[in-house]
Write a protein that holds these residues in place. Structure first.
Motif, mmCIF file in Angstrom:
data_model
loop_
_atom_site.group_PDB
_atom_site.id
_atom_site.type_symbol
_atom_site.label_atom_id
_atom_site.label_comp_id
_atom_site.label_asym_id
_atom_site.label_seq_id
_atom_site.Cartn_x
_atom_site.Cartn_y
_atom_site.Cartn_z
ATOM 1 N N ALA A 18 5.962 -4.804 19.221
ATOM 2 C CA ALA A 18 5.856 -3.558 19.981
ATOM 3 C C ALA A 18 4.492 -2.903 19.788
ATOM 4 C CB ALA A 18 6.968 -2.599 19.565
ATOM 5 N N VAL A 19 4.016 -2.891 18.553
ATOM 6 C CA VAL A 19 2.692 -2.308 18.273
ATOM 7 C C VAL A 19 1.596 -3.115 18.955
ATOM 8 C CG1 VAL A 19 1.008 -1.880 16.437
ATOM 9 C CG2 VAL A 19 3.378 -1.154 16.153
ATOM 10 N N ALA A 20 1.721 -4.435 18.951
ATOM 11 C CA ALA A 20 0.719 -5.280 19.615
ATOM 12 C C ALA A 20 0.649 -4.942 21.104
ATOM 13 C CB ALA A 20 1.047 -6.752 19.407
ATOM 14 N N CYS A 21 1.800 -4.762 21.739
ATOM 15 C CA CYS A 21 1.829 -4.397 23.165
ATOM 16 C C CYS A 21 1.159 -3.048 23.403
ATOM 17 C CB CYS A 21 3.266 -4.345 23.674
ATOM 18 S SG CYS A 21 4.059 -5.939 23.888
ATOM 19 N N THR A 22 1.489 -2.073 22.575
ATOM 20 C CA THR A 22 0.948 -0.731 22.796
ATOM 21 C C THR A 22 -0.539 -0.645 22.462
ATOM 22 O OG1 THR A 22 1.779 -0.019 20.641
ATOM 23 C CG2 THR A 22 3.163 0.438 22.536
ATOM 24 N N ALA A 44 -1.998 -1.689 31.918
ATOM 25 C CA ALA A 44 -1.846 -0.916 30.680
ATOM 26 C C ALA A 44 -0.476 -0.250 30.630
ATOM 27 C CB ALA A 44 -2.956 0.130 30.571
ATOM 28 N N LEU A 45 -0.030 0.306 31.737
ATOM 29 C CA LEU A 45 1.291 0.939 31.774
ATOM 30 C C LEU A 45 2.403 -0.085 31.551
ATOM 31 C CD1 LEU A 45 0.847 3.459 34.720
ATOM 32 C CD2 LEU A 45 1.255 4.012 32.312
ATOM 33 N N GLY A 46 2.252 -1.275 32.109
ATOM 34 C CA GLY A 46 3.229 -2.337 31.896
ATOM 35 C C GLY A 46 3.300 -2.758 30.448
ATOM 36 N N LEU A 47 2.140 -2.889 29.810
ATOM 37 C CA LEU A 47 2.111 -3.241 28.390
ATOM 38 C C LEU A 47 2.732 -2.130 27.535
ATOM 39 C CD1 LEU A 47 -1.426 -4.840 28.227
ATOM 40 C CD2 LEU A 47 0.712 -5.990 27.609
ATOM 41 N N LEU A 48 2.450 -0.888 27.891
ATOM 42 C CA LEU A 48 3.032 0.238 27.160
ATOM 43 C C LEU A 48 4.555 0.239 27.303
ATOM 44 C CD1 LEU A 48 2.648 2.799 25.499
ATOM 45 C CD2 LEU A 48 2.300 4.034 27.656
ATOM 46 N N ALA A 49 5.035 0.033 28.525
ATOM 47 C CA ALA A 49 6.484 -0.030 28.753
ATOM 48 C C ALA A 49 7.095 -1.198 27.984
ATOM 49 C CB ALA A 49 6.773 -0.167 30.245
#
Length: 113
Positions: free
Chosen positions: A55-59, A28-33
């Motif tokens: 970016a929104v899809a990742c977050t 989750a932290l990797g996707l947020l970054a």
């Protein structure tokens, strides 16, 4: 029918369950970054709003993974305590599918220019 007794599982299984939980949190932290990096560092694509959408899809996927990681840990811990089979998690498919879709979207955006 009586409920199975609640017993302390072997500490190795408890620690393995905790490591799995931490792996979900790292994901989750990797996707947020990645979402922040895409929004802040990637030049805009030819398609208006595509950088923001990626970016929104990742977050969003990061939020979903983070929100489901603790309940998954708790269900696995409870199953080990009662001797039940470990529960299946639909998040494995959701995460794999989400990353696949984002990778395909990114590839198309790079090809388009």
């Amino acid at each position: 029918m009586a409920e199975p007794p609640d017993t302390e599982p072997d500490y190795r299984f408890t620690l393995a369950n905790e490591r799995t939980f931490l792996a979900w949190i790292r994901t989750a932290l990797g996707l947020l970054a990645a979402g922040v990096a895409v929004r802040q560092l990637v030049p805009p694509f030819a398609v208006p709003g595509a950088t923001t959408a990626l970016a929104v899809a990742c977050t969003v996927l990061a939020a979903v993974v983070a929100a489901t990681s603790f309940p998954r840990w708790r269900r696995a811990q409870q199953a080990m305590r009662t001797g039940d089979p470990l529960p299946h998690s639909p998040m494995v498919g959701v995460l794999a599918g989400g990353v696949l879709l984002m990778a395909l979207l990114a590839a198309v955006l790079v090809i388009i220019g």
